[in-house]
Design an enzyme around this catalytic site. Structure first.
Site, PDB file in Angstrom:
ATOM      1  CB  SER A 257      -0.864   0.005   1.253  1.00 24.29           C
ATOM      2  OG  SER A 257      -0.034   0.210   2.379  1.00 24.29           O
ATOM      3  CE  LYS A 258       0.267   7.832  -2.164  1.00 26.94           C
ATOM      4  NZ  LYS A 258       0.969   7.298  -3.275  1.00 26.94           N
ATOM      5  NE  ARG A 259       0.694   0.724   6.694  1.00 31.49           N
ATOM      6  CZ  ARG A 259       1.620  -0.218   6.784  1.00 31.49           C
ATOM      7  NH1 ARG A 259       2.810   0.040   7.257  1.00 31.49           N
ATOM      8  NH2 ARG A 259       1.344  -1.465   6.431  1.00 31.49           N
ATOM      9  CG  ASN A 260       3.568  -1.746   2.678  1.00 34.58           C
ATOM     10  OD1 ASN A 260       3.149  -1.308   1.611  1.00 34.58           O
ATOM     11  ND2 ASN A 260       3.182  -2.907   3.147  1.00 34.58           N
ATOM     12  N   GLY A 261       5.163   1.123   0.571  1.00 36.92           N
ATOM     13  CA  GLY A 261       5.848   1.070  -0.715  1.00 36.92           C
ATOM     14  C   GLY A 261       5.159   1.963  -1.717  1.00 36.92           C
TER      15      GLY A 261
END
Ligand code: GLU
Length: 486
Positions: A257-261
């Site tokens: 997701s945007k959070r981890n990549g």
């Protein structure tokens, strides 16, 4: 049905830029269609007009084209089963919803959001599975009239019979859903717009889709879709085969997701990844041809791709691997291709304006950086020194050309290169090796480091002597002289 004529679809709802997971699905759909000699359909699921915009639709089309995933039927191409934008098929969904009501497979539900919330609350309190309680399943004409008199809106709900739905997923094997966990679901909203479940199921049948390869987040919607097929009167043999692809995970093992990549394909494009590199990397993410290769061409992929070899466990996205593949693909480009890919980056970053002379110089310079970059976005910074009008040494490197030792090096360089008549990378190198390394006894890193900064403005540049040849004698000497005044 004998699946001699495979038809596979990629059916995104572009509520933003397509992301890595979407593209891997598209790639597998495409590869499967090509492998079987079937048809690849591209359908835009844009019934949710509040979230899908024309820009996102245009971007999705552009992204698929950029990746080289050519579709046989779909937007801009047309086809026998169009239109391929769901927003242009609204009457078809309305027709089926009406038919389902007439057949009593579906019904009008007049429950208000507050009533539905109260039901959910009661279910939570008594630890029951959440879901619609069937309140409006069998309303009498009087009840309907009363609701209408109150001005209530109605949605259309599908009646889920008791029992369960079982199907064979080509990746996961047999999958079963108890209907007590699949409550009656909404097909059409109060404003008349169809929901995903209705539109996707109707279209897969009408477009004669034989295989639904898609992300595993949609696994739980499958029993609802099968319910729609039943209501449409589709024979069991004509149901598409489902294959739910495992998630793409980030390095932390949570869904990417945007959070981890970085998830958006637009980001990869801007960051200078080649479509072949993205396709190569994503092809081998969760699928393998049976060996441990890391490089695969699109042609090999279409020859080798089978659903059986898709791994059922989640795959982990590894940016380093993608970068390594991108570097390989950049090195494998012909000069003409490299130029074609690099030019937009140089133009967008305003390093060049696009004159013939600039392009000719870029062309001569590209071979010296081809081995050294892993992303096309590195090209402008690498070649900027050849084109800048107001050349200046970057501030972080200033101290490395202004110290006494560097001044010595630069003075000597200027003196020894001034008489040089034939200006090539080898003549420049021969002069500087003789004077700075052999005569002054300096270490190459120190000696050439100062010259590099003076000439290119930075500690990071393409190979020094080749850079000096490309820049030309006059500019080199001028930059060295001006570094001596710093
Ligand atoms: N339109 C759906 C989505 O983007 C996918 C449809 C499908 O593949 O069944 O989530």
């Amino acid at each position: 049905m004998v699946k001699s004529q495979v038809r596979v679809r990629f059916a995104p709802s572009p509520t933003g830029d397509l992301h890595v997971g979407n593209i891997r699905t598209a790639l597998f759909d495409w590869a499967y269609a090509r492998h079987t000699g079937g048809t690849f359909l591209f359908r835009i699921e844009d019934t949710d007009t509040t979230r899908v915009t024309d820009e996102y639709i245009a971007a999705a089309i552009d992204t698929l084209r950029w990746l080289g995933l050519q579709w046989d039927e779909g937007p801009e191409v047309g086809g026998e089963y169009g239109p391929y934008l769901q927003s242009q098929r609204m009457d078809i969904y309305a027709h089926w919803a009406a038919k389902f009501i007439e057949q009593k497979d579906a019904y009008h539900c007049y429950c208000t959001p507050a009533e539905l919330e109260a039901v959910r609350e009661a279910q939570r309190a008594s630890n029951q599975a959440p879901g619609y309680n069937g309140q409006c399943r069998d309303l009498t004409a009087e009840q309907v009239a009363a609701y209408k008199a109150q001005g209530r809106e109605s949605v259309v709900r599908m009646r889920m019979p008791d029992g369960s739905t079982t199907f064979v997923d080509a990746i996961r094997g047999e999958v079963s859903f108890e209907h007590k966990f699949v409550p009656d679901f909404v097909l059409v909203r109060g404003d008349g717009s169809p929901l995903y479940t209705l539109a996707v199921a109707v279209d897969d049948i009408l477009m004669k889709v034989t295989h639904v390869l898609r992300g595993e987040d949609l696994l739980s919607s499958t029993p609802r879709q099968i319910r729609v097929y039943q209501a449409m009167g589709v024979a069991l043999d004509d149901y598409p085969t489902f294959a739910h692809l495992p998630f793409v995970m980030g390095q932390d093992n949570a869904k990417l997701s945007k959070r981890n990549g970085e998830v958006s394909i637009a980001w990869y494009r801007e960051a200078g990844f080649l479509p072949e590199a993205i396709c190569n990397y994503l092809a081998l993410l969760g699928w393998s041809p049976g060996d441990d290769r890391e490089n695969i061409t699109m042609k090999e992929l279409t020859e080798l791709f089978t659903v059986e070899r898709v791994n059922s466990s989640p795959a982990r996205f590894d940016m380093k691997k993608l970068e390594a593949i991108n570097g390989d693909k950049i090195r494998a480009l012909s000069l003409e291709e490299f130029l074609k890919w690099a030019l937009p980056f140089l133009l967008n970053s305003k390093v060049i304006s696009g004159t013939d002379a600039e392009i000719a110089l870029v062309k001569s310079a590209l071979p010296i950086i081809q081995e050294r970059i892993t992303r096309l976005s590195e090209v402008p910074a690498m070649l900027k020194f050849l084109f800048v009008k107001d050349f200046a040494v970057e501030s972080e490197s200033l101290s490395k050309v202004t110290d006494a030792a560097s001044k010595e090096v630069l003075k000597r360089t200027l003196a020894d290169l001034t008489p040089l008549t034939e200006w090539t990378h080898s003549t420049v190198e021969a002069v500087l090796r003789a004077s700075l390394i052999e005569e002054l006894g300096l270490k190459p890193r120190i000696a050439f480091g100062s010259v590099r900064i003076a000439v290119t403005g930075s500690t990071v540049s393409p190979p020094l002597f080749e850079s000096m040849e490309l820049l030309g004698k006059a500019a080199c000497l001028e930059r060295i002289s001006s570094a001596l005044t710093l």
